[in-house]
Every structure is written in C-alpha cells, then in structure tokens.
Design a protein around this motif. Structure first.
Motif, PDB file in Angstrom:
ATOM      1  N   TYR A  41       0.833  -1.202   0.000  1.00  0.00           N
ATOM      2  CA  TYR A  41       0.000   0.000   0.000  1.00  0.00           C
ATOM      3  C   TYR A  41       0.870   1.254   0.000  1.00  0.00           C
ATOM      4  CZ  TYR A  41      -3.850  -3.131   1.082  1.00  0.00           C
ATOM      5  OH  TYR A  41      -4.778  -4.134   1.038  1.00  0.00           O
ATOM      6  N   PRO A  42       0.383   2.371  -0.544  1.00  0.00           N
ATOM      7  CA  PRO A  42       1.206   3.594  -0.633  1.00  0.00           C
ATOM      8  C   PRO A  42       1.747   4.061   0.712  1.00  0.00           C
ATOM      9  CG  PRO A  42      -0.765   3.818  -1.981  1.00  0.00           C
ATOM     10  CD  PRO A  42      -0.933   2.545  -1.202  1.00  0.00           C
ATOM     11  N   GLU A  43       0.957   3.894   1.770  1.00  0.00           N
ATOM     12  CA  GLU A  43       1.363   4.383   3.089  1.00  0.00           C
ATOM     13  C   GLU A  43       2.194   3.371   3.875  1.00  0.00           C
ATOM     14  OE1 GLU A  43      -2.353   1.998   3.849  1.00  0.00           O
ATOM     15  OE2 GLU A  43      -1.671   3.391   2.282  1.00  0.00           O
ATOM     16  N   TYR A  44       2.356   2.155   3.363  1.00  0.00           N
ATOM     17  CA  TYR A  44       3.021   1.079   4.100  1.00  0.00           C
ATOM     18  C   TYR A  44       4.450   1.477   4.476  1.00  0.00           C
ATOM     19  CZ  TYR A  44       4.797  -3.602   5.205  1.00  0.00           C
ATOM     20  OH  TYR A  44       5.353  -4.694   5.831  1.00  0.00           O
ATOM     21  N   PRO A  45       4.817   1.404   5.763  1.00  0.00           N
ATOM     22  CA  PRO A  45       6.100   1.979   6.200  1.00  0.00           C
ATOM     23  C   PRO A  45       7.300   1.029   6.180  1.00  0.00           C
ATOM     24  CG  PRO A  45       4.783   1.395   8.117  1.00  0.00           C
ATOM     25  CD  PRO A  45       3.960   1.037   6.906  1.00  0.00           C
ATOM     26  N   PHE A  46       7.124  -0.222   5.759  1.00  0.00           N
ATOM     27  CA  PHE A  46       8.216  -1.184   5.902  1.00  0.00           C
ATOM     28  C   PHE A  46       8.704  -1.742   4.571  1.00  0.00           C
ATOM     29  CE2 PHE A  46       5.788  -1.429   9.952  1.00  0.00           C
ATOM     30  CZ  PHE A  46       6.758  -0.816  10.752  1.00  0.00           C
ATOM     31  N   GLY A  47       8.815  -0.854   3.584  1.00  0.00           N
ATOM     32  CA  GLY A  47       9.479  -1.163   2.324  1.00  0.00           C
ATOM     33  C   GLY A  47       8.914  -2.351   1.582  1.00  0.00           C
TER      34      GLY A  47
ATOM     35  N   MET B 238     -14.309   4.473   8.599  1.00  0.00           N
ATOM     36  CA  MET B 238     -14.530   5.402   9.704  1.00  0.00           C
ATOM     37  C   MET B 238     -14.366   6.855   9.269  1.00  0.00           C
ATOM     38  SD  MET B 238     -15.406   3.868  12.542  1.00  0.00           S
ATOM     39  CE  MET B 238     -15.009   5.064  13.820  1.00  0.00           C
ATOM     40  N   GLY B 239     -13.883   7.068   8.049  1.00  0.00           N
ATOM     41  CA  GLY B 239     -13.731   8.421   7.527  1.00  0.00           C
ATOM     42  C   GLY B 239     -12.424   9.077   7.885  1.00  0.00           C
ATOM     43  N   TYR B 240     -11.460   8.310   8.383  1.00  0.00           N
ATOM     44  CA  TYR B 240     -10.209   8.877   8.862  1.00  0.00           C
ATOM     45  C   TYR B 240      -9.302   9.317   7.700  1.00  0.00           C
ATOM     46  CZ  TYR B 240     -11.287   6.989  13.512  1.00  0.00           C
ATOM     47  OH  TYR B 240     -11.861   6.700  14.729  1.00  0.00           O
ATOM     48  N   ASP B 241      -8.887  10.584   7.739  1.00  0.00           N
ATOM     49  CA  ASP B 241      -7.915  11.152   6.794  1.00  0.00           C
ATOM     50  C   ASP B 241      -8.278  10.826   5.345  1.00  0.00           C
ATOM     51  OD1 ASP B 241      -5.697  12.656   6.127  1.00  0.00           O
ATOM     52  OD2 ASP B 241      -4.293  10.976   6.273  1.00  0.00           O
ATOM     53  N   ARG B 242      -9.540  11.034   5.015  1.00  0.00           N
ATOM     54  CA  ARG B 242     -10.027  10.681   3.680  1.00  0.00           C
ATOM     55  C   ARG B 242      -9.277  11.416   2.560  1.00  0.00           C
ATOM     56  NH1 ARG B 242     -15.363   8.485   3.053  1.00  0.00           N
ATOM     57  NH2 ARG B 242     -15.321   6.577   4.302  1.00  0.00           N
ATOM     58  N   GLU B 243      -8.872  12.656   2.846  1.00  0.00           N
ATOM     59  CA  GLU B 243      -8.242  13.458   1.792  1.00  0.00           C
ATOM     60  C   GLU B 243      -6.907  12.886   1.332  1.00  0.00           C
ATOM     61  OE1 GLU B 243      -7.294  15.563   5.758  1.00  0.00           O
ATOM     62  OE2 GLU B 243      -8.939  14.431   4.826  1.00  0.00           O
ATOM     63  N   ASN B 244      -6.252  12.089   2.196  1.00  0.00           N
ATOM     64  CA  ASN B 244      -4.952  11.527   1.828  1.00  0.00           C
ATOM     65  C   ASN B 244      -5.007  10.038   1.490  1.00  0.00           C
ATOM     66  OD1 ASN B 244      -3.137  13.811   2.104  1.00  0.00           O
ATOM     67  ND2 ASN B 244      -3.569  13.721   4.310  1.00  0.00           N
ATOM     68  N   TYR B 245      -6.200   9.481   1.472  1.00  0.00           N
ATOM     69  CA  TYR B 245      -6.324   8.045   1.192  1.00  0.00           C
ATOM     70  C   TYR B 245      -5.794   7.723  -0.212  1.00  0.00           C
ATOM     71  CZ  TYR B 245      -8.348   3.412   0.591  1.00  0.00           C
ATOM     72  OH  TYR B 245      -8.518   2.066   0.372  1.00  0.00           O
TER      73      TYR B 245
ATOM     74  N   ASN C 147       0.931   9.584   2.141  1.00  0.00           N
ATOM     75  CA  ASN C 147       0.712  10.412   3.327  1.00  0.00           C
ATOM     76  C   ASN C 147      -0.510  10.005   4.130  1.00  0.00           C
ATOM     77  OD1 ASN C 147       2.943  12.142   2.767  1.00  0.00           O
ATOM     78  ND2 ASN C 147       1.695  13.207   1.227  1.00  0.00           N
ATOM     79  N   TRP C 148      -1.208   8.946   3.694  1.00  0.00           N
ATOM     80  CA  TRP C 148      -2.412   8.558   4.436  1.00  0.00           C
ATOM     81  C   TRP C 148      -2.049   8.128   5.847  1.00  0.00           C
ATOM     82  CZ3 TRP C 148      -5.370   3.572   5.231  1.00  0.00           C
ATOM     83  CH2 TRP C 148      -6.675   3.840   5.681  1.00  0.00           C
TER      84      TRP C 148
END
Length: 477
Positions: A28-34, A55-62, A66-67
């Motif tokens: 996934y784009p936000e995945y932090p472990f390479g 849940m609607g969390y940080d929808r603008e960056n989904y 940066n999500w």
C-alpha cells in the motif's frame, strides 16, 4: 465522537500464517516497511485498513503515501496502549487444545493496527501491547501457541521501543482447581481507584455485600468492596495511556452472556481479587452464585473458600481434599435442585455487569492518579477481531464461530450493541448494555461494507447468530 460502527465483511476471509510475519500481501502507498510483503493473501490487514477508511479517517490523503488514518486519534508523543484479549493458553472445547484462534486476539490483527499506530506517532511516543489474562494463564505458552512470537520478532527488527506487558500483579499455576505456584510480576504498579457512590454496585438494592472471585479469598475482596468504598486496583500503565486501542475477541460468556469491548476492560486490572464476580448464595439469600440453594451448595462454597485458603498457604494436600469435597457437594446440590449453575456462571448474575461498567467508568474518567473527573481523560477506540469468534461455552471453552469481520467504533457501548445484535442476542438480556442499546439503537450508524444504516434496521443473517452458553440457553430462548 463518531456515533457509528464500521464493519468490513469478507465471508471467505481467514487468518494469515506466521510465515511472512503477518505482512500485508499488497504494498500500500502508506506502508512503512518497504518491500516486506507477504507472498500469501493477508485478508486481515486489508480488512483493518478498509475499516479505518470506512470510519472516515484522513479521507483526503487516502491512496497516497501520506495517508495517516489514526492521526485523528493519536498525536505525536502520545503513550498508546493496545489492549488485546490474551485470556488463556489452552481451549478445552477443542480436540487440539493448543488452537487459540477462537480464544485470543489474533496477532495478525494486532500487527496491522500497530503499523498505523507507528505511522501516527512518527517515531515519537510510546507503544505498549498489554493485557491481564486469567490468573492461571501461562502467557509464554500462549505467545508460542498463538503466533505472537513471530510478531514480537518483527517488531524487534523494525520498531524500536514497543513494550509487551503482562499487567497482572501475579500469575499462578493451577492443577485440578488447586493453586500450586505463584509468580510475581514485580515490574507492575497499581493505582487504587475508589468509585465510592459512583460505583454501579451502590445502585443495587441488594444488601448482601458478600462479593466473591474464584481463586481469591473472600475477605480480600471485602476490603475493596464494602459499605465504605468500592475500590479497584488498576494497573498504572492503563491510566498513564493517552490512547487505548481495545482489540477484543468477541465470545459468549458464562457470567455476562457475552464479552466484547466493555468486558475486555477487565484486562486493565492489577489485582483481580478487587473484581466482584458474584455474591455468595442464591437470589433468595441475596446472592447470585447459583439459581437454587440448598445445604450442599452452601457446603460447596465453604469448601471452595477453604481450598483457596489452603492453596495460598501452600498446604496443597489439604487443598486437594477440599477441592474433592467441593465437587462432591456441587454434584449433590445440583441433583437435589436440578440447577447446574455455580460461581455466578448463569444468566441471573447481578454482579459482574456492575463490575464491567465500573471498570469502564474508571478507564474513561480516571486520571493518571486515579481521581475521577466529569470529563473523559483519554481516547479509546475499539477494533474487534471477528474473523473468528467464540460461541457456546466461552470465555475459556469457546467453540469457533466464523464471522469474517473486522469491526471498529469510537464508543464501546456502540460496539457492544452492534455485537449483541450480530450474535442474535436480545439487548435486554445483556445487563451492561441493555438500557443503552434500547435507547441508542435508532441513533447508531452501522457502516457495513459500502452501505450505511441505523442499527435498528441493520439486517443480521441467521448464519451470523451465536449459540449461547449452556447456562444462558434457558434465558435466551
């Protein structure tokens, strides 16, 4: 606070193996472990991620790198406690007692959640993963059997500073209901919280104050709960948390009917002798330990107390004798009354639901020093592991019940109201949510996959419904 419950449902979902450390199978784009990606399907990671989005969390960056869905819950430098359910290291309901998939929160669920906690903290703050399982739970064996060791190895290599904690003051070794050994967890500290008149036990019209917890002395419980106060010894770590992510494994429960978000807070306790589970005697005597009373049931209770006292004094031979007579008296009492209930394990338990609500009052309104306020002191969200749940004789002998769900809510009462409906249970029978569920059913939104409806209109299929505990079947029918 969002008054909603978000559910991701995948009928054919299953838990991943430990082979790839519960990594996602998609980068996934936000995945932090390479490039640490699983070469097998990880439904759980996908479902947790999807539920956060619902849940609607940080929808603008989904959909971007940066999500950061939990940024609305977690601030940098926060102390975050993840609270799974680690209740026991074996399941006697199964031929393979080492299969804990219906008993404890699966490590793949915890792994996915911690990834997003890690993103939200940006390298700051503190992360704890902790619970206080039953006193006889061998937590090391539980970690080995359930796959948590693989998860801990991943964290050791990729996230510095995650602390794994057993919140109990001490654990015990029990054989044939006799305590044989006791191990102290010296790194733990308690905070004693006195709810005084705010305790739900004060709202009972029953004057019987003979509170009891199995495997603990009655007199110890009386020091916490009496006419002067209602005290709970809570692990200090729970009250120091800025955010708690509650990760229950929903199951049927012999004392409370069901266990999910609210009941999972029993695991914040330091000393479990402060937890009233029942009152001595039958309802006619002001108790709720069993339905029908006779002289043998009373002898059973007396033998149980003597067994515990002897065990704690290391008089093990004497304790085994008391344990034998406890069983004999139980059988005789049950034959005479046709009542198999004991130790509060039936639908007439009027004590445990009050204890559950007391603990949720504490975790919401007590500050770090144990003082009760009128405002909420920390954020609590619940993300339930419902891929596989436990029906019938839970919490420690559950039969696996496949649901294929991850469910999330910012309100524990909303979560449990929805869980109660999914199980197919009547709200009015589950005392700790009965009044709330009836009042809020028309205001709780259920986001199920891509559709939103009110809980009152949420359609529950027959295949989801749970078979209740044996001692609740008469009540539920």
């Amino acid at each position: 606070m969002n008054q909603c419950v978000a559910i991701t449902y995948k009928e054919n979902s299953s838990y991943p193996t430990a082979k790839y450390s519960y990594n996602p199978s998609v980068k996934y784009p936000e995945y932090p472990f390479g490039n640490q990606i699983a070469q097998e399907e990880n439904y759980v990671y996908d479902m947790v991620r999807s539920t956060l989005y619902k849940m609607g969390y940080d929808r603008e960056n989904y959909g971007t790198k940066n999500w950061n869905p939990l940024k609305e819950v977690i601030k940098e430098r926060d102390t975050v406690l993840l609270k799974p359910n680690w209740v026991m290291h074996f399941n006697k309901a199964l031929d393979n007692q080492s299969d804990l998939s219906a008993l404890v929160t699966h490590p793949s669920v915890v792994r996915a959640i911690v990834d997003y906690v890690f993103i939200a903290l940006h390298g700051s703050g503190r992360i704890y993963v902790a619970d206080a399982p039953m006193q006889e739970c061998n937590i090391d064996i539980m970690f080995d059997r359930s796959g948590y060791r693989t998860l801990f190895d991943f964290w050791d290599k990729n996230i510095s500073g995650i602390e794994i904690r057993d919140l109990r003051h001490y654990s015990t070794v029990i054989d044939n209901n006799v305590i044989l050994d006791k191990k102290n967890n010296d790194y733990n500290e308690p905070v004693v919280v006195d709810l005084k008149s705010k305790s739900y036990h004060c709202m009972s019209k029953n004057e019987n104050k003979k509170y009891k917890v199995s495997q603990y002395l009655e007199k110890n419980t009386q020091t916490y709960h009496n006419e002067n106060h209602h005290e709970y010894a809570v692990n200090k770590l729970a009250l120091e948390a800025d955010v708690i992510i509650n990760i229950p494994k929903p199951k049927c429960h012999r004392l409370a009917g069901m266990t999910a978000a609210l009941k999972n807070m029993v695991g914040i306790i330091y000393d479990k002798d402060c937890l009233p589970h029942r009152k001595i005697g039958s309802p006619k005597e002001g108790g709720d330990a069993y339905k029908e009373s006779n002289i043998f049931k009373r002898f059973m209770e007396a033998a149980d107390e003597k067994k515990t006292e002897s065990s704690l004094k290391e008089a093990y031979s004497k304790a085994k004798v008391y344990s034998f007579f406890e069983k004999v008296f139980y059988v005789l009492g049950s034959m005479m009354t046709h009542d198999k209930s004991r130790v509060g394990g039936w639908y007439g338990n009027d004590t445990i639901w009050r204890t559950i609500l007391d603990l949720n009052t504490i975790i919401n309104y007590a500050d770090k020093n144990g003082n009760i306020h009128d405002t909420i002191q920390r954020k609590i969200v619940t993300i339930g592991d419902m891929v596989l749940c436990g029906q019938k004789n839970g919490p420690v002998k559950p039969t696996p019940k496949k649901l294929g769900m991850i469910m999330m809510s910012e309100n524990s009462y909303d979560f449990d109201s929805a869980m109660c409906k999914i199980m197919g249970f009547d709200y009015t029978l589950i005392r700790y949510i009965s009044e709330y569920a009836k009042e809020k059913e028309d205001s709780i939104n259920v986001i199920f996959n891509d559709e939103t409806t009110k809980l009152s209109a949420f359609d529950v299929t027959d295949s989801w419904k749970f078979e209740p505990h044996d001692m609740w079947k008469e009540y539920e029918s």
